[in-house]
Enzyme design. Sequence first.
Site, PDB file in Angstrom:
ATOM      1  N   LYS A 198     -31.770  52.087 -51.444  1.00 24.59           N
ATOM      2  CA  LYS A 198     -31.922  51.707 -50.182  1.00 24.59           C
ATOM      3  C   LYS A 198     -31.727  52.602 -49.046  1.00 24.59           C
ATOM      4  O   LYS A 198     -31.016  53.404 -49.182  1.00 24.59           O
ATOM      5  CB  LYS A 198     -30.620  50.619 -50.015  1.00 24.59           C
ATOM      6  CG  LYS A 198     -30.764  49.702 -48.836  1.00 24.59           C
ATOM      7  CD  LYS A 198     -29.628  48.922 -48.894  1.00 24.59           C
ATOM      8  CE  LYS A 198     -29.494  47.484 -47.940  1.00 24.59           C
ATOM      9  NZ  LYS A 198     -28.533  46.572 -48.271  1.00 24.59           N
TER      10      LYS A 198
ATOM     11  N   SER B 211     -29.983  41.895 -47.678  1.00 30.64           N
ATOM     12  CA  SER B 211     -30.639  43.004 -46.791  1.00 30.64           C
ATOM     13  C   SER B 211     -31.313  43.821 -47.767  1.00 30.64           C
ATOM     14  O   SER B 211     -32.178  44.699 -47.305  1.00 30.64           O
ATOM     15  CB  SER B 211     -29.753  43.732 -45.889  1.00 30.64           C
ATOM     16  OG  SER B 211     -28.596  44.251 -46.783  1.00 30.64           O
TER      17      SER B 211
ATOM     18  N   SER C  26     -26.043  40.871 -50.249  1.00 29.97           N
ATOM     19  CA  SER C  26     -27.301  41.802 -49.967  1.00 29.97           C
ATOM     20  C   SER C  26     -27.986  42.302 -51.145  1.00 29.97           C
ATOM     21  O   SER C  26     -29.026  42.683 -51.055  1.00 29.97           O
ATOM     22  CB  SER C  26     -27.260  42.869 -48.875  1.00 29.97           C
ATOM     23  OG  SER C  26     -27.018  42.092 -47.599  1.00 29.97           O
TER      24      SER C  26
END
Lengths: 95, 491
Positions: free
Chosen positions: B81, B156, B180
Amino acid sequence: MAITEDQVRHVAMLARLGLDDEQIASLGVELNDILVQVDRISALDLADIEPTAHAVAQVNVTRTDEVRPCLSREDALRNAPQQQDGAFLIPKFGA
Amino acid sequence: MTIDLSSHSVRSIREGLLSKDFSAAELADAAFARIEAVDGDVHAFNATSKELAGAAAARIDAMVAAGETLPPLAGVPTAFKDNMNLVGTKTTCSSKILENYESVYDCTAVRLMLDAGAVPVGKCNMDEFAFGSSTENSAYGPTHNPWDLERVPGGSSGGSAAAVAAGEAVLSLGSDTGGSIRQPGALTGTVAMKPTYGRVSRYGVVAFASSLDQIGPFSKTVEECAETMNVICAHDVMDATSVSRPAEDFTAKLRDGVKGLRVGVVRDLLDLEGCDPKVRERVLESVESLEALGAEVGEVNLPSTQYGLPAYYIIGPAEASSNLARFDGIRYGHRAQDPTDVLDLYMRSRAEGFGPESIRRIMLGTYALSAGYYDAYYGQAQKVRTLIIRDFERAFADFDVLVTPTSPTTAFKIGEKAADPVSMYLSDVYTIPVNLAGIPAVSVPCGTVDGLPVGLQLMGTHFSESTLLRAAHAVEAASGFVPVPPMVAAL
């Protein structure tokens, strides 16, 4: 607890966000929509309940005060928008 | 030769390297070829890291040539990420304010993956600063769900989830503050785990809400989730919340079955109005299969979790507003042109650099922490946290694992909820209580509804990851469901 436009401006100053009038107006509406949901917990009587800051109990974490390797000055400054003489360069304080 | 990454696991890569069916360099090439082929449509990546991957693959290939023992994730193409620092890459958090930010040190979890032989293929798209549930709040455009490109991958960590689902990486890491990792796991048919708070060091991941944040893995199978957990769970002196525990082999009990395991179906959460009845059906079918395997199934209620969402939407933004104060245009990040003084520099740099959802959350959090409102909002939310923890403690006295859907719906259309923050926030209703209580949870694919994957969430008490993974493995085996998106099946 509805939030007023003046409060939105005050909070924007606290948060150091230079928002325009349009943003202030729409944030007032959006924040109130969210706060309506949040008011469900404001109404609860929790006087006798202890607050939880961290869900996994921790004792203080300390280490001995000794010099260890860390970011070099060059690396620390690598992403600086402006620098001079090995330091971050900023504009003057106050008008 | 052409290697199809989507058909490979950590184990098959290891076997292939040892039998010299392919090299780590060829695997990395296959990852970049796949990214080249599909990422224009999927947009899982903000950037690729070919040089780093080449060097990492060369190290593995040299070890193979020398007959050395290979590390546990040798040659596995892995994505991170874009809120995790890795020297040699930018760390943008999908924000304009960090558009040019060069990592100057490595995130501990990323470093552990690389030390274990993983090959870094790139940095994944996300909601800006992890604020969102759809990966639409990215300054670089949304990520598309590999199951249906018109739909969101969740968020996310949507890019990390989509990269694995689309066969662009074999493993990835995400971060989970309110769901997330798990919610995008559910929406993309991947296995996705949020470990116990403190299990994985957060050093080097850009902080969102420090009392909630945790790093965890995405993979296609439960076994690979366990293998990744073996690598990333370690005490780190650089994170004061990092927990010191003896190393655990999360794969050891994976196949021990669920006979006698006490499984609690969370009735009040399952019955929530917003839950798609077909999602509920898939989850209950999986519970029945666990029962058939000898699990003792019962029902439980978690009444205080109804306050989880409002508590989270105070605690999350409050801590975020504090963490994001560091983006001031002075030490790093976007700086406004020709400031008249320091205040003007702060005000314009931040307003120009942050996107709409970041501004919304900073404002909400600043308001909740401001004089006169602290007790009514942040203080009250922290008390609600105590109530939720007590609910879980009561439930875990009777049950080893608790079951809910991971997300109340399957993947929604891009744009469908973008204009309505409150409805978007509801997609995390099942995942948020877990972060508030600091417990671990895993989302495992359990079937489809109308061609889209459904995730089942298993929750356990602190440090019960081994038990959760054992139950998840049983769900995976019993469902017989191998989640393969149509774009991968077409290969």
